[in-house]
Scaffold this motif. Structure first.
Motif, PDB file in Angstrom:
ATOM      1  N   VAL A 143       0.778  -1.117   0.106  1.00 26.82           N
ATOM      2  CA  VAL A 143      -0.091  -0.142   0.010  1.00 26.82           C
ATOM      3  C   VAL A 143       0.962   1.198   0.145  1.00 26.82           C
ATOM      4  N   VAL A 144       1.953   1.417   0.897  1.00 28.14           N
ATOM      5  CA  VAL A 144       2.564   2.381   0.909  1.00 28.14           C
ATOM      6  C   VAL A 144       3.414   2.615  -0.244  1.00 28.14           C
ATOM      7  N   LEU A 145       4.309   1.552  -0.713  1.00 24.41           N
ATOM      8  CA  LEU A 145       5.272   1.599  -1.869  1.00 24.41           C
ATOM      9  C   LEU A 145       4.326   2.010  -2.865  1.00 24.41           C
ATOM     10  N   THR A 146       3.459   1.397  -3.585  1.00 22.30           N
ATOM     11  CA  THR A 146       2.611   1.753  -4.599  1.00 22.30           C
ATOM     12  C   THR A 146       2.057   3.065  -4.620  1.00 22.30           C
ATOM     13  N   GLY A 147       1.492   3.368  -3.385  1.00 19.67           N
ATOM     14  CA  GLY A 147       0.620   4.725  -3.166  1.00 19.67           C
ATOM     15  C   GLY A 147       1.395   5.998  -3.020  1.00 19.67           C
ATOM     16  N   PHE A 148       2.749   5.657  -2.468  1.00 23.65           N
ATOM     17  CA  PHE A 148       3.587   7.051  -2.282  1.00 23.65           C
ATOM     18  C   PHE A 148       4.897   6.805  -2.547  1.00 23.65           C
ATOM     19  N   ILE A 149       5.829   5.831  -1.945  1.00 31.01           N
ATOM     20  CA  ILE A 149       7.158   5.857  -2.237  1.00 31.01           C
ATOM     21  C   ILE A 149       7.609   5.919  -3.635  1.00 31.01           C
ATOM     22  N   TYR A 150       6.856   4.817  -4.507  1.00 31.99           N
ATOM     23  CA  TYR A 150       7.195   4.806  -6.064  1.00 31.99           C
ATOM     24  C   TYR A 150       6.884   6.129  -6.634  1.00 31.99           C
ATOM     25  N   GLY A 373      15.586   4.261   2.226  1.00 27.15           N
ATOM     26  CA  GLY A 373      15.349   4.837   3.493  1.00 27.15           C
ATOM     27  C   GLY A 373      13.901   4.798   3.824  1.00 27.15           C
ATOM     28  N   CYS A 374      12.861   5.069   2.877  1.00 28.84           N
ATOM     29  CA  CYS A 374      11.585   4.866   3.164  1.00 28.84           C
ATOM     30  C   CYS A 374      11.187   3.757   3.437  1.00 28.84           C
ATOM     31  N   SER A 375      11.362   2.627   2.555  1.00 29.90           N
ATOM     32  CA  SER A 375      11.074   1.285   2.830  1.00 29.90           C
ATOM     33  C   SER A 375      11.815   0.910   4.266  1.00 29.90           C
ATOM     34  N   PHE A 376      12.796   1.182   4.524  1.00 37.72           N
ATOM     35  CA  PHE A 376      13.418   0.677   5.823  1.00 37.72           C
ATOM     36  C   PHE A 376      12.751   1.213   7.051  1.00 37.72           C
ATOM     37  N   VAL A 377      12.057   2.245   6.834  1.00 45.08           N
ATOM     38  CA  VAL A 377      11.352   2.740   8.028  1.00 45.08           C
ATOM     39  C   VAL A 377      10.114   2.141   8.003  1.00 45.08           C
ATOM     40  N   VAL A 378       9.341   1.888   6.833  1.00 40.56           N
ATOM     41  CA  VAL A 378       8.120   1.315   6.847  1.00 40.56           C
ATOM     42  C   VAL A 378       8.151  -0.008   7.434  1.00 40.56           C
ATOM     43  N   TRP A 379       9.236  -0.962   6.786  1.00 43.13           N
ATOM     44  CA  TRP A 379       9.256  -2.312   7.381  1.00 43.13           C
ATOM     45  C   TRP A 379       9.561  -2.214   8.935  1.00 43.13           C
ATOM     46  N   PHE A 380      10.305  -1.295   9.369  1.00 46.38           N
ATOM     47  CA  PHE A 380      10.788  -1.373  10.667  1.00 46.38           C
ATOM     48  C   PHE A 380       9.621  -1.046  11.677  1.00 46.38           C
ATOM     49  N   VAL A 381       8.769  -0.140  11.161  1.00 52.49           N
ATOM     50  CA  VAL A 381       7.305   0.038  11.824  1.00 52.49           C
ATOM     51  C   VAL A 381       6.419  -1.179  11.862  1.00 52.49           C
TER      52      VAL A 381
END
Length: 415
Positions: A143-150, A373-381
């Protein structure tokens, strides 16, 4: 003249849609490749991920991703995107005819072509985290990758942002799509850890063979086919002699890059391991395709073959190196799409005079830093809130039963 304009508009729209459909078919390729390279007890779960991530990607890109990635001319050259329209109003006949050729395909065809690209980026993550990640943690990340990070990094290059202004070159997405997916996968693999039994004492790497290599081979051919739409569609236009010739060159170079990757990977594996390794050959094909994706138009066919061949060599060494670092990637996705994606971007200046090494490095560092960076934060959370890894017992029994409650090959299970 009006009839010619309308015919051109219809043909270019149709070509764009067909190329998008070919890229959508790559989702089947990823599903088959990954299902073939995991153990039988994890097949249903990996297939579920691939079907579900495609649906999530399409929905999130519809809700906000496209609007972030293509905010319009007001955000040209920027770093922070502004929201555009969700898809945009379709062009009227009057607008098309009065545009003097600058409006040459339907707005909806552009959305369709772009939405299947974001799904491709998320598919890369699926294989790297196979056999030990929780299904719902994976889908929440999607959800986060496809809606925001990418979409944000996509805006920087393809939506008119600062990388486009800096003349960073990435024709069809070696960086925007493939390195993006690999960076997100790398962050997950670091936090997730390797599969149980993959690494032993004193640096021993234990091979964990896939359950269905015929299926993995089929998946590779499906991806190879879909890549013609991936690269060919990125020309954005077919009509006219110049565009038609460009599309033909792109198809030839895409095929040549894949062929070069297979040959080089197969020879490299033979020299290193003493055997013809099918999985390395399959990854060599994909590596050649990723390598040529950054610039499939300007090289000659022979140059494209060599660019793909370098990718095929790199992917073998990258897979071996990641194993030595205890970064467990069951399908080699980080090596194929990340390491070789970087090579593809660095190779652009070899044939495209508009590209420079410095500009390419700017794009590589920017995209990788943002996505990782963003992915690491999301995965960590996600790891702290709900956990991202199935239990040791569930991993032993297989993710199919633990996550999906069914088996892919129940007739082979002893009762």
């Amino acid at each position: 003249m009006e009839n010619l304009t309308q015919l051109s508009y219809a043909l270019d729209t149709f070509y764009f849609l067909v190329c998008g459909a070919l890229v959508m078919w790559m989702a089947a390729g990823f599903a088959m490749l990954e299902a073939g390279l995991v153990r039988a007890k994890n097949t249903v779960e990996i297939l579920t991920k691939n079907v579900a991530l495609f649906a999530v990607a399409c929905t999130m890109y519809l809700l906000c991703g496209y609007a972030i990635m293509y905010p319009g001319e007001d955000a040209a050259g920027g770093i922070l995107p502004i929201l555009g329209t969700l898809i945009g109003d379709e062009h009227t006949a009057e607008a098309v005819l009065s545009s003097e050729g600058s409006t040459y395909y339907a707005a909806r065809s552009d959305f369709f072509f772009q939405v299947v690209f974001v799904a491709t980026a998320m598919s890369i993550v699926s294989g790297a985290v196979a056999e030990r990640m929780k299904l719902w943690a994976f889908l929440l990340f999607a959800v986060v990758l496809t809606g925001f990070i990418y979409p944000v990094q996509g805006y920087w290059k393809w939506g008119g942002g600062f990388l486009q202004a800096a003349k960073f070159q990435d024709f069809a997405g070696s960086g925007v799509v493939h390195m993006c997916g690999a960076a997100a996968a790398l962050a997950a693999v670091i936090l997730l850890g390797p599969r149980n039994g993959k690494y032993g004492k004193n640096g021993v790497v234990n091979a964990i063979p896939g359950a269905n290599l015929p299926l993995a081979t089929l998946g590779t051919f499906v991806l190879w086919l879909g890549w013609f739409g991936f690269n060919g569609g990125s020309q954005l236009k077919l009509t006219g002699i110049e565009n038609a010739n460009a599309v033909a060159q792109i198809f030839v170079n895409t095929n040549a890059g894949a062929a070069g990757g297979v040959i080089a990977a197969l020879i490299t594996a033979r020299l290193l391991f003493g055997k013809a390794d099918l999985t390395m050959a399959l990854n060599g094909a994909l590596a050649g395709l990723v390598a040529i994706t950054a610039e499939p138009l300007t090289p000659s066919a022979l140059a494209a073959t060599l660019i793909g061949a370098v990718g095929g060599i790199l992917v073998v060494f990258a897979i071996v190196t990641l194993d030595k670092l205890h970064l467990d990637d069951p399908v080699g996705a980080i090596s194929v799409h990340g390491v070789v994606g970087i090579w593809g971007l660095l190779a652009v200046p070899l044939t495209n005079s508009d590209a420079t090494l410095l500009k390419q490095l700017l794009g590589i560092v920017t995209i990788f830093a943002w996505v990782f960076g963003c992915s690491f934060v999301v995965w960590f959370v996600l790891k702290k809130i709900m956990g991202i890894r199935i239990s040791q017992e569930e991993e032993y029994e297989g993710a199919d039963i633990a996550e999906c409650g069914m088996e892919a090959y129940p007739e082979f299970t002893s009762k």
